[in-house]
Design a protein around this motif. Sequence first.
Motif, PDB file in Angstrom:
ATOM      1  N   SER A  91       0.849  -1.201   0.000  1.00  0.00           N
ATOM      2  CA  SER A  91       0.000   0.000   0.000  1.00  0.00           C
ATOM      3  C   SER A  91       0.884   1.252   0.000  1.00  0.00           C
ATOM      4  CB  SER A  91      -0.893   0.013   1.243  1.00  0.00           C
ATOM      5  OG  SER A  91      -0.081   0.265   2.379  1.00  0.00           O
ATOM      6  N   GLU A  92       0.257   2.370  -0.352  1.00  0.00           N
ATOM      7  CA  GLU A  92       1.019   3.625  -0.390  1.00  0.00           C
ATOM      8  C   GLU A  92       1.558   3.956   1.008  1.00  0.00           C
ATOM      9  OE1 GLU A  92      -0.381   6.569  -3.113  1.00  0.00           O
ATOM     10  OE2 GLU A  92       0.123   8.152  -1.694  1.00  0.00           O
ATOM     11  N   LYS A  93       0.756   3.630   2.014  1.00  0.00           N
ATOM     12  CA  LYS A  93       1.163   3.953   3.386  1.00  0.00           C
ATOM     13  C   LYS A  93       2.414   3.136   3.788  1.00  0.00           C
ATOM     14  CE  LYS A  93      -1.112   4.626   7.784  1.00  0.00           C
ATOM     15  NZ  LYS A  93      -0.944   3.401   8.541  1.00  0.00           N
ATOM     16  N   ASP A 140       5.350   4.485   1.952  1.00  0.00           N
ATOM     17  CA  ASP A 140       5.844   5.714   2.611  1.00  0.00           C
ATOM     18  C   ASP A 140       6.811   5.340   3.737  1.00  0.00           C
ATOM     19  OD1 ASP A 140       4.304   7.481   1.140  1.00  0.00           O
ATOM     20  OD2 ASP A 140       2.667   7.559   2.595  1.00  0.00           O
ATOM     21  N   THR A 141       6.406   4.368   4.531  1.00  0.00           N
ATOM     22  CA  THR A 141       7.232   3.966   5.678  1.00  0.00           C
ATOM     23  C   THR A 141       8.561   3.378   5.200  1.00  0.00           C
ATOM     24  OG1 THR A 141       5.172   3.390   6.767  1.00  0.00           O
ATOM     25  CG2 THR A 141       7.189   2.613   7.825  1.00  0.00           C
TER      26      THR A 141
END
Length: 516
Positions: free
Chosen positions: A12-14, A17-18
Amino acid sequence: MSKYVALPAGVSEKVFDTALAEYRAILGPDHVITAAERLVPYNKIMLPVDDERHAPSAAICPGSVEEVQRCVAVCNKHKVPVWPISTGKNFGYGSAAPATRGQVVMDLRRMNRILDVDADLCTALVEPGVTYQQMYDHLQDNKIPLWLSCPAPSAIVGPLGNTVDRGVGYTPYGEHFMFQCGMEVVLPDASLLRTGMGSLPNSNTWQVFKWGYGPYLDGIFTQSNYGIVTKMGLWLMPAPPDFRPFVIRYDDEADIVTAVETLRPLRMANIIPNAVVIVHALWEAGSAYARSDHFTGPGAFTDDAVRTMVKKTGMGVWNLYAGLYGSPEQNDVAWKIVQGAVKASGKGRILTAAEVGEDPVFKYRADLMQGRMNTKEFGLYNWRGGGGSCWFAPVSQARGSETLKQMEMAKRILNRHGIDYVAEFIVGWRDMHHVIDLLFDRTDFNQTRAAHACYRELLQEFAAQGYGVYRANTAFMDEVADCYGDAKRKINATLKRALDPNGIIAPGKSGIWATV
Ligand code: ADP
């Protein structure tokens, strides 16, 4: 819509990001690339498929082995797939782009130290980003009388990337993986392995003895996705006191039978010690002329046009390049043997540097045979223009009748799709790599579609006759793996699952996946 060019499959994008924040903490922000314009160089594929299919999500550029390990740990934690490249050229095989959309490219060009060159033992140890040009300069600057063996566009590519993809060159050390000795590999669990004698603490024989103890492992880290190679040893060739390049020009296509039958015994007996190359006229022409100088018709370059071109230019339909390496006395003897064999065969015009040394094509081949830098092969890309190139490279026996059969098959299929037979045979020890460049205009939809269909047909028809390619581009890796059969695919996948259960290193490379 995602703020990224692409996302890794299943991430996922989240989560991404991490992961990116963690890469930045390890590498610093400059060495984590997500901006579309800075990712362009990682997505120039030249293949007859959409760029989209191979678009990376990001590129990360570690500067040390420890940084590679820490990034691999992050990849594992977040299940982010990572595609390692060394010098990242691999033109016509996929360039720097990953096998599937959304993988993070791990660009190792910052790791570019020549760690060792031993002038007595003729060995070297290099990092992934080292280029042949850099090695050449190092040898020249330090007056070390050793020769490299490089693939054709040598200056900007490097020994590690070329060798782990099992590329070839043109000197007596032309089968590059054969002259590789010892690797350091970051495994998918982020641990570090040194192969061969390198497993022993304090070993000083890592670069001189290939096999070590127990199963020989280096091979499984070539054309694979079982680890990221961070150091590689290789053997260099002592510069011979005397080098004599020559070309034998043959006037008919069928003469390749005579060429191979005449030269193979000399190659096997090491009288001609180098990777002899037999170059078709259209490849020769690609380095010297514009296609429109000799052919303007529709479809593929015709046989008649080839015959007219060779008459006009003096090149052969086949041009065999080879060299003699040794002392002047040895080369005098070997030259007599070569000349005698060619004369007895009744075919071929044999020419030396004294006769054609100023010819730029001869010069380029003579450079290749002594590991000198050049990028002349890129001239081929102007042949059709439009930036399309896709190598089809089946292996054949070094037997005249086999090479003729492969040439006829290839030409028939290529011409059906309007693509020229731009090819050469590189003689290995018992085999020949029949290297064909499918050149097409990528801006032309029909040519691109034709090149795609053509590669597929070549692959299938050759496989039906028992022939397989030695190396494959990223667009066709699964299809090539299928040609090699179920048992091979199964063992590759079993190893993958054992070493890389999360499937994070280069999923899809050579058709190898952790999940089947
Ligand atoms: P070159 O620039 O010499 O053509 P690349 O750096 O593009 O070589 O490498 C060719 C291929 O080899 C890559 O696409 C990748 O699949 C594989 N490869 C390159 N470097 C590594 C590495 N350090 N570890 C594992 N595989 C690698």
